[in-house]
Design a protein around this motif. Structure first.
Motif, PDB file in Angstrom:
ATOM      1  N   UNK A   6       0.810  -1.079   0.047  1.00  0.00           N
ATOM      2  CA  UNK A   6      -0.321   0.169  -0.043  1.00  0.00           C
ATOM      3  C   UNK A   6       0.973   1.254  -0.023  1.00  0.00           C
ATOM      4  N   UNK A   7       0.139   1.814  -0.667  1.00  0.00           N
ATOM      5  CA  UNK A   7       0.857   3.535  -0.328  1.00  0.00           C
ATOM      6  C   UNK A   7      -0.076   4.590  -0.912  1.00  0.00           C
ATOM      7  N   UNK A   8       0.283   5.726   0.153  1.00  0.00           N
ATOM      8  CA  UNK A   8      -0.658   7.181  -0.071  1.00  0.00           C
ATOM      9  C   UNK A   8      -1.038   7.519   1.302  1.00  0.00           C
ATOM     10  N   UNK A   9      -0.946   6.916   2.203  1.00  0.00           N
ATOM     11  CA  UNK A   9      -1.732   7.117   3.278  1.00  0.00           C
ATOM     12  C   UNK A   9      -0.963   8.264   3.905  1.00  0.00           C
ATOM     13  N   UNK A  10      -1.471   9.222   5.052  1.00  0.00           N
ATOM     14  CA  UNK A  10      -0.344  10.299   5.501  1.00  0.00           C
ATOM     15  C   UNK A  10      -1.989  11.313   6.854  1.00  0.00           C
ATOM     16  N   UNK A  11      -1.471  12.435   6.472  1.00  0.00           N
ATOM     17  CA  UNK A  11      -2.077  13.035   7.418  1.00  0.00           C
ATOM     18  C   UNK A  11      -2.688  13.967   6.346  1.00  0.00           C
ATOM     19  N   UNK A  12      -4.489  14.290   7.043  1.00  0.00           N
ATOM     20  CA  UNK A  12      -4.983  15.160   5.989  1.00  0.00           C
ATOM     21  C   UNK A  12      -6.357  15.978   6.726  1.00  0.00           C
ATOM     22  N   UNK A  13      -6.961  17.378   6.614  1.00  0.00           N
ATOM     23  CA  UNK A  13      -6.990  18.053   7.911  1.00  0.00           C
ATOM     24  C   UNK A  13      -9.012  17.327   7.264  1.00  0.00           C
ATOM     25  N   UNK A  14      -9.671  17.413   8.215  1.00  0.00           N
ATOM     26  CA  UNK A  14     -11.211  17.088   8.090  1.00  0.00           C
ATOM     27  C   UNK A  14     -12.194  17.977   6.792  1.00  0.00           C
ATOM     28  N   UNK A  15     -12.885  17.073   6.107  1.00  0.00           N
ATOM     29  CA  UNK A  15     -12.912  17.496   4.657  1.00  0.00           C
ATOM     30  C   UNK A  15     -11.915  17.439   3.444  1.00  0.00           C
ATOM     31  N   UNK A  16     -10.941  16.866   3.943  1.00  0.00           N
ATOM     32  CA  UNK A  16      -9.878  16.595   2.988  1.00  0.00           C
ATOM     33  C   UNK A  16     -10.487  15.573   2.015  1.00  0.00           C
ATOM     34  N   UNK A  83     -13.139  11.739   0.341  1.00  0.00           N
ATOM     35  CA  UNK A  83     -13.184  12.534  -0.131  1.00  0.00           C
ATOM     36  C   UNK A  83     -13.356  12.831   0.950  1.00  0.00           C
ATOM     37  N   UNK A  84     -14.320  14.053   1.504  1.00  0.00           N
ATOM     38  CA  UNK A  84     -14.924  14.394   2.947  1.00  0.00           C
ATOM     39  C   UNK A  84     -14.184  13.908   4.037  1.00  0.00           C
ATOM     40  N   UNK A  85     -13.212  13.509   4.147  1.00  0.00           N
ATOM     41  CA  UNK A  85     -12.857  12.682   5.355  1.00  0.00           C
ATOM     42  C   UNK A  85     -12.918  13.466   6.484  1.00  0.00           C
ATOM     43  N   UNK A  86     -13.221  12.149   7.454  1.00  0.00           N
ATOM     44  CA  UNK A  86     -13.583  12.562   8.497  1.00  0.00           C
ATOM     45  C   UNK A  86     -12.882  11.674   9.934  1.00  0.00           C
ATOM     46  N   UNK A  87     -12.843  13.142  11.229  1.00  0.00           N
ATOM     47  CA  UNK A  87     -11.777  12.508  11.845  1.00  0.00           C
ATOM     48  C   UNK A  87     -12.190  10.899  12.133  1.00  0.00           C
ATOM     49  N   UNK A  88     -13.231  10.416  12.112  1.00  0.00           N
ATOM     50  CA  UNK A  88     -13.351   9.463  12.024  1.00  0.00           C
ATOM     51  C   UNK A  88     -13.497   8.623  11.377  1.00  0.00           C
TER      52      UNK A  88
END
Length: 116
Positions: A6-16, A83-88
Motif C-alpha cells: 500500500x501507499x498514499x496514507x498520511x495526515x489530512x484535514x477534515x473535509x480533505x 473525499x470529505x474525510x472525517x476524524x472518524x
C-alpha cells in the motif's frame, strides 16, 4: 505467493481528500477481488470497500458517497479515493485480496489520520 504493497496514507484535514494505492505482485489471479479494510485503535478491522474482477463494488455504509474504489487489472493495482474525510476515518488501512471472500493476502497497512 501474493504480496500487496500500500501507499498514499498520511495526515489530512477534515473535509480533505486522499487516495490510497495497493499494488499486487506474485501469483495474483485475474478473478481475485481486491478491497480495503481499516482498523482504528481499540476497534475491530472492518471492510471499507471491495471490488470484484468484474467491477462490482461493496462499500461500508459509513463511506458511501465519499469513497470510491477502483482497480486497474493490467497493473494489478487497486485504488481508494477518499473525499470529505472525517476524524472518524482515522485508522490503519489495509489492502486485501480474496477469492469468494476467502482472504489470499493482506498488505502491511498504511496510516490515515484526519485531524486539524
Amino acid at each position: 505467493q501474493v504480496q500487496l504493497v500500500e501507499s498514499g496514507g498520511g495526515l489530512v484535514q477534515p473535509g480533505g481528500s486522499l487516495t490510497l494505492s495497493c499494488a499486487a505482485s506474485g501469483r495474483i489471479g485475474s478473478l481475485f477481488a481486491m478491497g480495503w479494510y481499516r482498523q482504528a485503535p481499540g476497534k475491530q478491522r472492518e471492510l471499507v470497500a471491495r471490488i470484484t474482477s468484474g467491477g462490482s463494488t461493496n462499500y461500508a455504509d459509513s463511506v458511501k458517497g465519499r469513497f470510491t474504489i477502483s482497480r486497474d487489472n493490467a497493473k494489478s493495482t487497486v485504488y481508494l479515493q477518499m473525499a470529505s474525510l472525517k476524524p472518524e476515518d482515522t485508522a490503519v488501512y489495509y489492502c486485501n485480496t480474496d477469492t469468494n471472500w476467502r482472504t489470499i493476502a493482506w498488505g502491511q497497512g498504511t496510516q490515515v489520520t484526519v485531524s486539524s
